[in-house]
Design an enzyme around this catalytic site. Structure first.
Site, PDB file in Angstrom:
ATOM      1  N   HIS A  12     -68.184  41.477  40.877  1.00 51.75           N
ATOM      2  CA  HIS A  12     -67.070  42.409  41.101  1.00 51.75           C
ATOM      3  C   HIS A  12     -65.933  41.701  41.845  1.00 51.75           C
ATOM      4  O   HIS A  12     -64.765  41.940  41.573  1.00 51.75           O
ATOM      5  CB  HIS A  12     -67.543  43.629  41.890  1.00 51.75           C
ATOM      6  N   ASP A  65     -65.951  45.291  31.636  1.00 54.50           N
ATOM      7  CA  ASP A  65     -67.418  45.292  31.720  1.00 54.50           C
ATOM      8  C   ASP A  65     -67.952  43.858  31.782  1.00 54.50           C
ATOM      9  O   ASP A  65     -67.334  42.933  31.256  1.00 54.50           O
ATOM     10  CB  ASP A  65     -67.982  46.019  30.490  1.00 54.50           C
ATOM     11  N   LEU A  75     -43.951  47.456  34.753  1.00 55.11           N
ATOM     12  CA  LEU A  75     -45.266  47.765  34.173  1.00 55.11           C
ATOM     13  C   LEU A  75     -45.844  48.967  34.914  1.00 55.11           C
ATOM     14  O   LEU A  75     -45.807  49.009  36.150  1.00 55.11           O
ATOM     15  CB  LEU A  75     -46.202  46.552  34.329  1.00 55.11           C
TER      16      LEU A  75
HETATM   17  C1  FPP Z   1     -68.406  46.909  35.066  1.00 56.60           C
HETATM   18  O1  FPP Z   1     -69.248  45.787  35.118  1.00 56.60           O
HETATM   19  C2  FPP Z   1     -67.476  46.899  36.181  1.00 56.60           C
HETATM   20  C3  FPP Z   1     -67.354  47.874  37.139  1.00 56.60           C
HETATM   21  C4  FPP Z   1     -68.148  49.113  37.144  1.00 56.60           C
HETATM   22  C5  FPP Z   1     -66.418  47.731  38.267  1.00 56.60           C
HETATM   23  C6  FPP Z   1     -65.071  47.213  37.909  1.00 56.60           C
HETATM   24  C7  FPP Z   1     -64.450  46.725  39.132  1.00 56.60           C
HETATM   25  C8  FPP Z   1     -63.713  45.604  39.241  1.00 56.60           C
HETATM   26  C9  FPP Z   1     -63.304  44.778  38.091  1.00 56.60           C
HETATM   27  C10 FPP Z   1     -63.295  45.125  40.580  1.00 56.60           C
HETATM   28  C11 FPP Z   1     -62.339  45.978  41.313  1.00 56.60           C
HETATM   29  C12 FPP Z   1     -61.195  46.474  40.538  1.00 56.60           C
HETATM   30  C13 FPP Z   1     -60.023  46.850  41.095  1.00 56.60           C
HETATM   31  C14 FPP Z   1     -59.017  47.523  40.244  1.00 56.60           C
HETATM   32  C15 FPP Z   1     -59.688  46.601  42.509  1.00 56.60           C
HETATM   33  P1  FPP Z   1     -70.805  46.017  35.304  1.00 56.60           P
HETATM   34  O2  FPP Z   1     -71.104  45.972  36.745  1.00 56.60           O
HETATM   35  O3  FPP Z   1     -71.208  47.259  34.588  1.00 56.60           O
HETATM   36  O4  FPP Z   1     -71.377  44.737  34.580  1.00 56.60           O
HETATM   37  P2  FPP Z   1     -72.744  44.631  33.778  1.00 56.60           P
HETATM   38  O5  FPP Z   1     -72.597  45.509  32.549  1.00 56.60           O
HETATM   39  O6  FPP Z   1     -72.801  43.187  33.427  1.00 56.60           O
HETATM   40  O7  FPP Z   1     -73.842  45.080  34.689  1.00 56.60           O
END
Ligand code: FPP
Length: 253
Positions: free
Chosen positions: A42, A25, A136
């Site tokens: 992201h 997050d 892993l």
């Molecule tokens: C949460 O941060 C993150 C996500 C919903 C997406 C996670 C995706 C990645 C880390 C990139 C792609 C991953 C792979 C495995 C290829 P948020 O957007 O909710 O952040 P915020 O709480 O600060 O708004």
């Protein structure tokens, strides 16, 4: 059958978690703090995934599970959802070779039927081509929700065992757990959520019953090997009682 169940037996405690589950997050806030679009967060998040996979492999973690997209994330702006889908596609296209070199077996759990056909095909190919790796076990939860998982497990259990409908009392934990989408893995020993929020957010709600919960203030794009060390040092000192008392644990040692 699941490898183990925290409510039925007591797993061994070791200094490194056998199974680590992470809610990644803080991508959006990382980007907003830098006056960048959320999507830039992201993209940086993918680099953090790479660092954490390598670092868990080196530390001897057997199972690493990352929450990449929840059943509820479809509610985000269309532009952000599309970017995330593109990122998943690009990452699968680019990274599977690296996973092979590192001996990583990749599995995706979640309702992938809702993804576009190209992404579904890449998922199937990546799972097939890494099937013999064993250093892993990396699981990416995508279009995943803990409640969805319990529902789909119940539906599959009843579809395959219609006799349970007449004798529901015969359904026990082990029977249902065998149909959960991560039945191949032990339950997580350690859960990490980055980004400062302290919630489970419909992640592995069945499997987290006795998992140690660790919350890091770091945004996911900043999370790296040093943060993993901090989390493991904290985990090592936890007294995992699984319903027993401290005195019982002291007697055992
Ligand atoms: C949460 O941060 C993150 C996500 C919903 C997406 C996670 C995706 C990645 C880390 C990139 C792609 C991953 C792979 C495995 C290829 P948020 O957007 O909710 O952040 P915020 O709480 O600060 O708004």
């Amino acid at each position: 059958m699941p490898v183990s169940s925290s409510t039925l037996d007591i797993p061994e405690h070791s200094s490194v978690p056998r199974h680590l589950a992470i809610i990644m997050d803080g991508n959006g806030r990382w980007a907003t703090d830098r006056f960048l679009p959320r999507t830039a967060g992201h993209m940086r998040g993918v680099q953090a995934v790479r660092r954490v996979v390598e670092s868990c492999g080196r530390r001897g973690v057997e199972f690493l599970t990352l929450f990449a997209f929840s059943s509820e994330n479809w509610r985000r702006p269309q532009e952000e959802v599309s970017l995330l889908m593109r990122l998943f596609i690009q990452t699968l296209e680019k990274e599977v070779g690296k996973l092979q070199e590192q001996g990583v077996r990749l599995r995706i759990v979640g309702d992938i039927g809702r993804f576009e056909p190209r992404l579904q095909e890449l998922i199937r190919d990546a799972e097939e081509s890494t099937v013999h790796n064993s250093t892993l076990n990396l699981t990416i939860a995508a279009n995943y929700g803990g409640r969805w998982d319990i529902l789909q497990a119940t539906q599959r259990l009843l579809a395959q065992h219609p006799e349970y409908a007449a004798h529901p009392e015969r359904i026990d934990e082990a029977a249902l757990a065998g149909y959960l989408s991560m039945a191949y893995a032990p339950e997580p020993d350690l859960f990490i959520r980055t980004g400062g929020e302290q919630r489970i957010s419909n992640f592995l709600i069945w499997q987290l019953a006795y998992t140690e919960l660790y919350f890091s203030p770091a945004y996911w794009p900043d999370f790296g090997p040093r943060d993993i060390d901090d989390a493991f040092a904290w985990y090592k000192d936890r007294e995992r009682r699984f319903g027993r008392t401290s005195a019982q644990l002291a007697d055992k040692n």
